[in-house]
Design an enzyme around this catalytic site. Structure first.
Site, PDB file in Angstrom:
ATOM      1  N   LYS A  48       0.825  -1.206   0.000  1.00  0.00           N
ATOM      2  CA  LYS A  48       0.000   0.000   0.000  1.00  0.00           C
ATOM      3  C   LYS A  48       0.858   1.255   0.000  1.00  0.00           C
ATOM      4  O   LYS A  48       1.730   1.425   0.852  1.00  0.00           O
ATOM      5  CB  LYS A  48      -0.919   0.016   1.228  1.00  0.00           C
ATOM      6  CG  LYS A  48      -1.908   1.189   1.234  1.00  0.00           C
ATOM      7  CD  LYS A  48      -2.888   1.081   2.386  1.00  0.00           C
ATOM      8  CE  LYS A  48      -2.330   1.633   3.683  1.00  0.00           C
ATOM      9  NZ  LYS A  48      -2.218   3.122   3.664  1.00  0.00           N
ATOM     10  N   ASP A  76      -3.551   4.268  -1.941  1.00  0.00           N
ATOM     11  CA  ASP A  76      -4.483   4.728  -0.904  1.00  0.00           C
ATOM     12  C   ASP A  76      -4.459   6.254  -0.834  1.00  0.00           C
ATOM     13  O   ASP A  76      -3.894   6.835   0.097  1.00  0.00           O
ATOM     14  CB  ASP A  76      -4.085   4.108   0.438  1.00  0.00           C
ATOM     15  CG  ASP A  76      -5.111   4.364   1.528  1.00  0.00           C
ATOM     16  OD1 ASP A  76      -6.269   4.675   1.191  1.00  0.00           O
ATOM     17  OD2 ASP A  76      -4.737   4.248   2.710  1.00  0.00           O
ATOM     18  N   LYS A  78      -7.316   8.185  -0.948  1.00  0.00           N
ATOM     19  CA  LYS A  78      -8.531   8.681  -0.268  1.00  0.00           C
ATOM     20  C   LYS A  78      -9.065   9.950  -0.936  1.00  0.00           C
ATOM     21  O   LYS A  78      -9.237  10.994  -0.303  1.00  0.00           O
ATOM     22  CB  LYS A  78      -8.266   8.917   1.217  1.00  0.00           C
ATOM     23  CG  LYS A  78      -7.898   7.656   1.994  1.00  0.00           C
ATOM     24  CD  LYS A  78      -7.760   7.946   3.485  1.00  0.00           C
ATOM     25  CE  LYS A  78      -7.492   6.687   4.281  1.00  0.00           C
ATOM     26  NZ  LYS A  78      -6.133   6.170   4.057  1.00  0.00           N
ATOM     27  N   ASP A  81     -13.384  14.997  -3.258  1.00  0.00           N
ATOM     28  CA  ASP A  81     -13.550  16.290  -3.927  1.00  0.00           C
ATOM     29  C   ASP A  81     -14.825  16.218  -4.751  1.00  0.00           C
ATOM     30  O   ASP A  81     -15.564  15.223  -4.694  1.00  0.00           O
ATOM     31  CB  ASP A  81     -12.327  16.591  -4.805  1.00  0.00           C
ATOM     32  CG  ASP A  81     -12.004  18.080  -4.848  1.00  0.00           C
ATOM     33  OD1 ASP A  81     -12.930  18.862  -5.140  1.00  0.00           O
ATOM     34  OD2 ASP A  81     -10.836  18.453  -4.608  1.00  0.00           O
ATOM     35  N   THR A 131     -10.455   4.531  10.832  1.00  0.00           N
ATOM     36  CA  THR A 131     -10.306   3.743  12.066  1.00  0.00           C
ATOM     37  C   THR A 131      -9.801   4.563  13.239  1.00  0.00           C
ATOM     38  O   THR A 131      -9.789   4.086  14.370  1.00  0.00           O
ATOM     39  CB  THR A 131      -9.363   2.548  11.830  1.00  0.00           C
ATOM     40  OG1 THR A 131      -8.147   3.012  11.248  1.00  0.00           O
ATOM     41  CG2 THR A 131     -10.005   1.522  10.919  1.00  0.00           C
ATOM     42  N   ARG A 222       2.890  -0.768  10.760  1.00  0.00           N
ATOM     43  CA  ARG A 222       3.954  -0.755  11.759  1.00  0.00           C
ATOM     44  C   ARG A 222       4.294  -2.115  12.369  1.00  0.00           C
ATOM     45  O   ARG A 222       5.482  -2.377  12.627  1.00  0.00           O
ATOM     46  CB  ARG A 222       3.597   0.262  12.853  1.00  0.00           C
ATOM     47  CG  ARG A 222       3.806   1.696  12.388  1.00  0.00           C
ATOM     48  CD  ARG A 222       3.154   2.723  13.289  1.00  0.00           C
ATOM     49  NE  ARG A 222       1.713   2.830  13.036  1.00  0.00           N
ATOM     50  CZ  ARG A 222       0.959   3.805  13.492  1.00  0.00           C
ATOM     51  NH1 ARG A 222       1.472   4.759  14.242  1.00  0.00           N
ATOM     52  NH2 ARG A 222      -0.331   3.841  13.216  1.00  0.00           N
TER      53      ARG A 222
END
Length: 247
Positions: A48, A76, A78, A81, A131, A222
């Site tokens: 990603k 990714d 996002k 608009d 999240t 992570r």
């Protein structure tokens, strides 16, 4: 039907020895991100590329990270608009052949539809509720909650507009699946190892919990990239997921 589709997807990942994991390459520079990608791609299906890395390096990031591995790239970005701008942005990145591209569901059905039409060979995934947000956050920004209801509502809206994927936390996967059916790819961030700090996430689960709930693709950053050996971490998590599928 849903169980058959899920089993097929997971079995395909197992055959290639790649787990249904999208490793979030949130690296400070392209060299580090490419190194991480090289270490994890033997074990995971997807990598990603997020907003920060893409804004810093642009299309070069996709080329450097994909390399010769053939791993699926999840872009990714996002997008959020007006429909014309979302369409233009989706069209601009479609030439990079990302497997997945995200659009915020709260941009509305017209924007989602615009992305789908502008990038027909890319799976458009609508982000429902980040999240990092909880019920109190939704109340402050004026979005009707609770979170679980908002996620389901946005999921239905996005699928009706043509989205073929949805991003939601593992806590909502089962209820979203019940709303949208078996054909939609459910992508779950907020993955943490058992006992680990949730950090800036609010709605989290372990990889095993997310997969058991019905997720198709787990976004893990992570726990893999901060490990001393990201490749070994990806291999270990992937092996635990394959054992779960084999039961």
């Amino acid at each position: 039907m849903r169980q058959d589709i899920t089993a097929t997807r997971h079995e395909e990942a197992a055959v290639t020895n790649r787990a249904p994991i999208a490793v979030a390459l949130d690296a400070p520079d392209l060299e580090t991100a490419a190194r991480w990608a090289g270490l994890v791609t033997p074990y995971v299906s997807t990598v990603k590329i997020g907003l920060e890395l893409y804004l810093r390096y642009g299309p070069e990031a996709v080329a450097a990270i994909r390399g010769a591995s053939g791993v699926q790239v999840f872009l990714d970005l996002k997008l959020h608009d007006i429909p014309a701008t979302v369409a233009g942005a989706a069209r601009a990145v479609a030439r990079l052949r990302p497997g997945l591209l995200t659009v915020h569901a709260v941009a509305g059905p017209a924007a989602i539809r615009a992305a789908v039409e502008a990038a027909p060979d890319t799976r458009i995934a609508a982000v429902t509720v980040l999240t990092s947000l909880g019920d109190a956050d939704l109340a402050r920004i004026g979005l009707a909650g609770p979170v679980c209801d908002a996620v389901r509502r946005l999921a239905v809206l996005a699928v009706a507009a043509g989205a073929r994927g949805l991003v939601c936390s593992p806590r909502e996967v089962a209820s979203v699946r019940a709303e949208v059916g078996p054909e939609i790819t459910l992508i779950t961030p907020g993955i943490r190892m058992a006992g680990a700090d949730a950090q800036d996430q609010d709605r989290v689960a372990t990889p095993e919990e997310a997969l058991s709930a019905g997720a198709d693709l787990l976004v893990i950053g992570r726990p893999i990239t901060s490990a001393p050996d990201p490749g070994a971490a990806a291999a270990a998590i992937g092996a635990s997921l394959r054992r779960l599928v084999a039961r």
